[in-house]
Design a protein around this motif. Structure first.
Motif, mmCIF file in Angstrom:
data_model
loop_
_atom_site.group_PDB
_atom_site.id
_atom_site.type_symbol
_atom_site.label_atom_id
_atom_site.label_comp_id
_atom_site.label_asym_id
_atom_site.label_seq_id
_atom_site.Cartn_x
_atom_site.Cartn_y
_atom_site.Cartn_z
ATOM 1 N N PRO A 1 -26.068 -27.929 -35.945
ATOM 2 C CA PRO A 1 -27.425 -28.317 -36.332
ATOM 3 C C PRO A 1 -27.820 -29.729 -35.906
ATOM 4 N N GLU A 2 -26.851 -30.592 -35.609
ATOM 5 C CA GLU A 2 -27.187 -31.937 -35.117
ATOM 6 C C GLU A 2 -27.932 -31.853 -33.785
ATOM 7 N N ASP A 3 -27.792 -30.726 -33.093
ATOM 8 C CA ASP A 3 -28.441 -30.530 -31.797
ATOM 9 C C ASP A 3 -29.793 -29.817 -31.906
ATOM 10 N N SER A 4 -30.314 -29.656 -33.110
ATOM 11 C CA SER A 4 -31.579 -28.934 -33.309
ATOM 12 C C SER A 4 -32.732 -29.609 -32.578
ATOM 13 N N LEU A 5 -33.798 -28.853 -32.380
ATOM 14 C CA LEU A 5 -34.978 -29.375 -31.695
ATOM 15 C C LEU A 5 -35.541 -30.603 -32.402
ATOM 16 N N SER A 6 -35.592 -30.583 -33.731
ATOM 17 C CA SER A 6 -36.115 -31.755 -34.446
ATOM 18 C C SER A 6 -35.202 -32.970 -34.261
ATOM 19 N N ASN A 7 -33.898 -32.738 -34.223
ATOM 20 C CA ASN A 7 -32.975 -33.852 -33.977
ATOM 21 C C ASN A 7 -33.029 -34.323 -32.529
ATOM 22 N N MET A 8 -33.291 -33.398 -31.604
ATOM 23 C CA MET A 8 -33.509 -33.789 -30.204
ATOM 24 C C MET A 8 -34.716 -34.715 -30.114
ATOM 25 N N GLU A 9 -35.793 -34.345 -30.804
ATOM 26 C CA GLU A 9 -37.005 -35.167 -30.788
ATOM 27 C C GLU A 9 -36.735 -36.547 -31.379
ATOM 28 N N THR A 10 -36.009 -36.593 -32.492
ATOM 29 C CA THR A 10 -35.679 -37.874 -33.122
ATOM 30 C C THR A 10 -34.878 -38.751 -32.174
ATOM 31 N N LEU A 11 -33.869 -38.167 -31.527
ATOM 32 C CA LEU A 11 -33.038 -38.939 -30.594
ATOM 33 C C LEU A 11 -33.860 -39.446 -29.416
ATOM 34 N N SER A 12 -34.652 -38.579 -28.820
ATOM 35 C CA SER A 12 -35.429 -38.999 -27.643
ATOM 36 C C SER A 12 -36.432 -40.086 -27.997
ATOM 37 N N GLN A 13 -37.024 -40.019 -29.178
ATOM 38 C CA GLN A 13 -37.971 -41.054 -29.601
ATOM 39 C C GLN A 13 -37.253 -42.347 -29.953
ATOM 40 N N SER A 14 -36.136 -42.250 -30.663
ATOM 41 C CA SER A 14 -35.439 -43.471 -31.091
ATOM 42 C C SER A 14 -34.867 -44.248 -29.908
ATOM 43 N N LEU A 15 -34.478 -43.536 -28.852
ATOM 44 C CA LEU A 15 -33.931 -44.210 -27.674
ATOM 45 C C LEU A 15 -34.968 -44.410 -26.579
ATOM 46 N N GLY A 16 -36.181 -43.930 -26.800
ATOM 47 C CA GLY A 16 -37.244 -44.115 -25.815
ATOM 48 C C GLY A 16 -36.955 -43.442 -24.485
ATOM 49 N N PHE A 17 -36.506 -42.180 -24.538
ATOM 50 C CA PHE A 17 -36.217 -41.467 -23.292
ATOM 51 C C PHE A 17 -37.410 -41.568 -22.346
ATOM 52 N N SER A 18 -37.158 -41.922 -21.100
ATOM 53 C CA SER A 18 -38.200 -41.964 -20.076
ATOM 54 C C SER A 18 -38.314 -40.620 -19.367
ATOM 55 N N PHE A 19 -37.559 -39.657 -19.814
ATOM 56 C CA PHE A 19 -37.465 -38.343 -19.186
ATOM 57 C C PHE A 19 -37.611 -37.270 -20.264
ATOM 58 N N PRO A 20 -38.041 -36.065 -19.883
ATOM 59 C CA PRO A 20 -38.145 -34.989 -20.879
ATOM 60 C C PRO A 20 -36.765 -34.504 -21.318
ATOM 61 N N TYR A 21 -36.669 -34.174 -22.599
ATOM 62 C CA TYR A 21 -35.456 -33.608 -23.187
ATOM 63 C C TYR A 21 -35.787 -32.157 -23.481
ATOM 64 N N LEU A 22 -35.236 -31.243 -22.692
ATOM 65 C CA LEU A 22 -35.611 -29.842 -22.692
ATOM 66 C C LEU A 22 -34.666 -29.000 -23.536
#
Length: 191
Positions: free
Chosen positions: A91-112
């Motif tokens: 569950p750590e890999d869930s879509l909501s956790n993906m969104e949290t990680l990408s926002q917290s680290l400021g991903f410059s790329f899409p996380y699919l």
């Protein structure tokens, strides 16, 4: 111990299959926007990374992934990360956790999100992280590691193998003859 516990055994990627064509896909990112190869590719090619949130190998280099993704985008490469793990078991890999990680680290790329795991199968992804570097014709030229980091980050001044390989691909269309396989946790397949 259940079959769903986090494996501590490292998996290595296969050697690069030079010239292999990137399979088509359409996947959503953490905001619900859908991406295809044509939307992702840059003028010099594309880097696809199979990653996840829970893997200690990814956690050890996620800041470097972010740094190097920016550099590659500046060099004219499209960049995207794909998460294909079974989120029921992890569950750590869930879509909501993906969104949290990408926002917290400021991903410059899409996380699919590869919910069906079909893209991971089509690409032959075996672990996280697993890097696929394609030239402008979307022919595979790199299937190596980011750098010499493992479960812990390597020294800050370590050679940036992925960036060096992609620089060569931008200049010549070909990847390096010598590549060191990436290492990480296995893709968590649904039973």
């Amino acid at each position: 111990m259940t079959g769903r516990s986090i494996s501590t055994m490292a998996i290595n990627t296969p050697i690069c299959n030079y010239g292999w064509n990137a399979p088509e896909f359409e996947l959503p990112d953490t905001t619900g926007r859908y991406w295809t190869l044509d939307k992702l590719r840059g003028v010099n090619g594309l880097l696809l990374m199979f990653i996840c949130n829970h893997c200690p190998y990814v956690k050890a280099i996620i800041d470097r992934i972010c740094r190097d993704a920016l550099r590659l985008q500046q060099m004219g490469f499209g960049v995207a990360a794909i998460m294909s793990n079974d989120i029921d078991a992890y569950p750590e890999d869930s879509l909501s956790n993906m969104e949290t990680l990408s926002q917290s680290l400021g991903f410059s790329f899409p996380y699919l999100y590869d919910e069906t795991q079909n893209v991971a199968r089509d690409y032959g992804a075996v672990c996280t992280p697993d890097f696929f570097g394609f030239n402008k014709q979307l022919h595979l030229q790199y299937r190596g590691r980011l750098d010499s980091s493992g479960r812990a980050p390597a020294a800050p001044d370590v050679r940036r193998e992925l960036v060096d390989a992609m620089r060569l691909i931008a200049a010549t269309g070909n990847g390096p003859a010598e590549q060191v396989a990436s290492m990480g946790c296995s893709i968590k397949w649904r039973c």
